[in-house]
Design a protein around this motif. Structure first.
Motif, PDB file in Angstrom:
ATOM      1  N   ASN A 123      -7.714  -5.144   3.989  1.00 46.03           N
ATOM      2  CA  ASN A 123      -7.011  -4.070   4.715  1.00 46.03           C
ATOM      3  C   ASN A 123      -6.809  -2.852   3.812  1.00 46.03           C
ATOM      4  N   ILE A 124      -6.339  -3.127   2.591  1.00 50.31           N
ATOM      5  CA  ILE A 124      -6.023  -2.024   1.661  1.00 50.31           C
ATOM      6  C   ILE A 124      -7.285  -1.238   1.303  1.00 50.31           C
ATOM      7  N   LYS A 125      -8.421  -1.972   1.178  1.00 51.14           N
ATOM      8  CA  LYS A 125      -9.686  -1.297   0.839  1.00 51.14           C
ATOM      9  C   LYS A 125     -10.051  -0.223   1.859  1.00 51.14           C
ATOM     10  N   LYS A 126      -9.607  -0.435   3.133  1.00 52.17           N
ATOM     11  CA  LYS A 126      -9.956   0.535   4.187  1.00 52.17           C
ATOM     12  C   LYS A 126      -8.904   1.645   4.278  1.00 52.17           C
ATOM     13  N   ALA A 177       0.843  -1.206   0.000  1.00 52.81           N
ATOM     14  CA  ALA A 177       0.000   0.000   0.000  1.00 52.81           C
ATOM     15  C   ALA A 177       0.879   1.258   0.000  1.00 52.81           C
ATOM     16  N   CYS A 178       1.948   1.241   0.805  1.00 55.24           N
ATOM     17  CA  CYS A 178       2.868   2.398   0.825  1.00 55.24           C
ATOM     18  C   CYS A 178       3.517   2.578  -0.550  1.00 55.24           C
ATOM     19  N   PHE A 179       3.933   1.454  -1.170  1.00 54.72           N
ATOM     20  CA  PHE A 179       4.547   1.531  -2.507  1.00 54.72           C
ATOM     21  C   PHE A 179       3.566   2.173  -3.491  1.00 54.72           C
ATOM     22  N   GLN A 237      -5.956   3.285  -5.479  1.00 58.08           N
ATOM     23  CA  GLN A 237      -5.013   2.579  -6.364  1.00 58.08           C
ATOM     24  C   GLN A 237      -5.444   1.133  -6.585  1.00 58.08           C
ATOM     25  N   LEU A 238      -6.044   0.523  -5.530  1.00 62.11           N
ATOM     26  CA  LEU A 238      -6.538  -0.847  -5.658  1.00 62.11           C
ATOM     27  C   LEU A 238      -7.710  -0.862  -6.653  1.00 62.11           C
ATOM     28  N   ASN A 239      -8.591   0.150  -6.529  1.00 60.24           N
ATOM     29  CA  ASN A 239      -9.769   0.216  -7.407  1.00 60.24           C
ATOM     30  C   ASN A 239      -9.396   0.464  -8.855  1.00 60.24           C
ATOM     31  N   ASP A 240      -8.372   1.332  -9.066  1.00 55.71           N
ATOM     32  CA  ASP A 240      -8.068   1.648 -10.474  1.00 55.71           C
ATOM     33  C   ASP A 240      -7.009   0.714 -11.074  1.00 55.71           C
ATOM     34  N   GLY A 241      -6.616  -0.322 -10.325  1.00 56.86           N
ATOM     35  CA  GLY A 241      -5.721  -1.342 -10.895  1.00 56.86           C
ATOM     36  C   GLY A 241      -4.235  -0.994 -10.814  1.00 56.86           C
ATOM     37  N   ALA A 242      -3.887   0.145 -10.201  1.00 51.55           N
ATOM     38  CA  ALA A 242      -2.461   0.487 -10.069  1.00 51.55           C
ATOM     39  C   ALA A 242      -1.811  -0.358  -8.970  1.00 51.55           C
ATOM     40  N   LEU A 243      -2.631  -0.961  -8.119  1.00 49.73           N
ATOM     41  CA  LEU A 243      -2.137  -1.853  -7.055  1.00 49.73           C
ATOM     42  C   LEU A 243      -2.837  -3.200  -7.192  1.00 49.73           C
ATOM     43  N   SER A 244      -2.050  -4.286  -7.172  1.00 46.77           N
ATOM     44  CA  SER A 244      -2.679  -5.613  -7.187  1.00 46.77           C
ATOM     45  C   SER A 244      -1.861  -6.556  -6.317  1.00 46.77           C
ATOM     46  N   ILE A 245      -2.543  -7.558  -5.757  1.00 48.72           N
ATOM     47  CA  ILE A 245      -1.868  -8.565  -4.924  1.00 48.72           C
ATOM     48  C   ILE A 245      -2.221  -9.931  -5.498  1.00 48.72           C
ATOM     49  N   HIS A 246      -1.215 -10.794  -5.637  1.00 47.18           N
ATOM     50  CA  HIS A 246      -1.417 -12.093  -6.278  1.00 47.18           C
ATOM     51  C   HIS A 246      -0.935 -13.229  -5.395  1.00 47.18           C
ATOM     52  N   VAL A 247      -1.644 -14.375  -5.499  1.00 49.73           N
ATOM     53  CA  VAL A 247      -1.193 -15.578  -4.798  1.00 49.73           C
ATOM     54  C   VAL A 247      -0.192 -16.275  -5.715  1.00 49.73           C
ATOM     55  N   SER A 269      -0.895   6.815  -9.240  1.00 51.28           N
ATOM     56  CA  SER A 269      -1.818   6.096 -10.130  1.00 51.28           C
ATOM     57  C   SER A 269      -1.233   5.789 -11.505  1.00 51.28           C
ATOM     58  N   GLU A 270      -0.159   6.518 -11.874  1.00 56.95           N
ATOM     59  CA  GLU A 270       0.502   6.229 -13.163  1.00 56.95           C
ATOM     60  C   GLU A 270       1.496   5.078 -13.010  1.00 56.95           C
ATOM     61  N   GLY A 271       1.821   4.729 -11.769  1.00 58.90           N
ATOM     62  CA  GLY A 271       2.793   3.656 -11.515  1.00 58.90           C
ATOM     63  C   GLY A 271       2.084   2.338 -11.284  1.00 58.90           C
ATOM     64  N   ARG A 272       2.852   1.355 -10.779  1.00 52.70           N
ATOM     65  CA  ARG A 272       2.278   0.022 -10.556  1.00 52.70           C
ATOM     66  C   ARG A 272       2.922  -0.556  -9.304  1.00 52.70           C
ATOM     67  N   ALA A 273       2.100  -1.001  -8.362  1.00 52.11           N
ATOM     68  CA  ALA A 273       2.610  -1.681  -7.167  1.00 52.11           C
ATOM     69  C   ALA A 273       2.002  -3.072  -7.146  1.00 52.11           C
ATOM     70  N   VAL A 274       2.872  -4.096  -7.117  1.00 49.58           N
ATOM     71  CA  VAL A 274       2.417  -5.477  -7.194  1.00 49.58           C
ATOM     72  C   VAL A 274       2.895  -6.229  -5.955  1.00 49.58           C
ATOM     73  N   GLY A 275       1.969  -6.884  -5.273  1.00 47.86           N
ATOM     74  CA  GLY A 275       2.332  -7.730  -4.130  1.00 47.86           C
ATOM     75  C   GLY A 275       2.206  -9.190  -4.532  1.00 47.86           C
ATOM     76  N   VAL A 276       3.137 -10.022  -4.063  1.00 45.95           N
ATOM     77  CA  VAL A 276       3.044 -11.467  -4.296  1.00 45.95           C
ATOM     78  C   VAL A 276       3.203 -12.149  -2.941  1.00 45.95           C
ATOM     79  N   GLU A 277       2.235 -13.042  -2.640  1.00 46.00           N
ATOM     80  CA  GLU A 277       2.207 -13.700  -1.336  1.00 46.00           C
ATOM     81  C   GLU A 277       1.693 -15.125  -1.555  1.00 46.00           C
ATOM     82  N   HIS A 278       2.303 -16.141  -0.913  1.00 41.17           N
ATOM     83  CA  HIS A 278       1.884 -17.513  -1.219  1.00 41.17           C
ATOM     84  C   HIS A 278       0.789 -18.072  -0.300  1.00 41.17           C
ATOM     85  N   ILE A 279       0.381 -17.342   0.736  1.00 41.53           N
ATOM     86  CA  ILE A 279      -0.728 -17.811   1.583  1.00 41.53           C
ATOM     87  C   ILE A 279      -2.017 -17.097   1.129  1.00 41.53           C
TER      88      ILE A 279
END
Ligand code: SAH
Length: 248
Positions: free
Chosen positions: A145-148, A117-119, A154-164, A125-135
């Motif tokens: 958490n990020i939604k709050k 979220a900090c990243f 950034q989560l809503n507009d797709g600039a932030l995403s988290i993937h398993v 919004s012009e950048g991209r922050a990607v999280g990768v987590e295996h759990i």
């Protein structure tokens, strides 16, 4: 008596509102004092890092019963922890030049989603922050958490995403990255992550088993790579999901 009860009832929504306001100002005040403290100790030097850590309330990311503003790692379940505020601040400082607006950042072992979220706020919004987590459960909670948090847009507009996924493989779909942060200690620097670093990019990664060093990996514009030790650290291992869940 009836009058008192009815006037209390009519004031109830107002009382609840005031209580809510006090509670939320309490949380954001505590987050703000935590950031000020980190500034006073010289761990945060950049005003942009301070601004972003103020905008992302750590209290939203630490599970109930934890002490979110206390400078210590906290358990988040699944044999994992959220790193201490000073470690998050130190990593944001080390990566600051590679987290400019419009840049791409990868957070391996994103856990609670706090640093992702900090990243996202650093790169905008012009950048991209990607999280990768295996759990998968941690990924679901991190998205809630990020939604709050201050990074919800950034989560809503797709600039932030988290993937398993297994973070040792990085996230090739969006490579190359200006910044890579690894939140778990690898026995060696994973080759896939070095490959996914852009020329001019920087990775911050704890390396080691019993004794670990936070390493700063810089890929120069000609593609050569330099590695230096920043400080000794203690992180949970970057490993397979099975090994992590069956540890202890
Ligand atoms: N930086 C995060 C979490 C740190 S704990 C935070 O502060 O909230 C390290 C995280 O790495 C844990 O959530 C753990 O599940 C994850 N992890 C460990 N090995 C991994 C792997 N191979 N792939 C993806 N995530 C991994």
């Amino acid at each position: 008596m009836r009058k008192t009860v009815s006037s209390l009832i009519s004031f109830l929504p107002l009382l609840l509102l005031v209580q809510h306001a006090l509670w939320s100002s309490g949380a954001s005040d505590k987050n703000k004092s935590m950031v000020e403290q980190l500034r006073r100790y010289g761990i945060i030097r950049s005003s942009k890092v301070a601004e972003v850590m103020e905008a992302v309330d750590r209290g939203l990311f630490v599970p109930p019963g934890g002490s979110p503003y206390f400078d210590s790692p906290m358990p988040i379940g699944y044999n994992a922890t959220i790193s201490a505020p000073h470690m998050h601040a130190a990593c944001l400082e080390l990566l600051e030049k590679n987290l400019q607006p419009g840049m791409r950042a990868l957070d391996v072992g994103s856990g609670t989603g706090y640093l992702t979220a900090c990243f996202a706020l650093m790169v905008g919004s012009e950048g991209r922050a990607v999280g990768v987590e295996h759990i998968p459960e941690l990924v679901d909670t991190s998205i809630e958490n990020i939604k709050k948090s201050g990074a919800a847009p950034q989560l809503n507009d797709g600039a932030l995403s988290i993937h398993v996924a297994d973070g040792r493989e990085g996230w090739p779909e969006l490579a190359p990255y200006d910044a890579i942060h690894v939140g778990a200690a690898a026995p060696q620097i994973p080759e896939a992550l070095v490959e996914q670093l852009k020329p001019g990019g920087r990775m911050v990664i704890p390396v080691g088993t019993m004794f670990q060093e936070l390493k700063v990996v810089d890929k120069k514009l000609d593609g050569t790579v330099s590695v230096r030790d920043e400080t000794s650290v203690r992180y949970v291992p970057l490993t397979s999901k099975e090994a992590q869940l069956h540890a202890n």
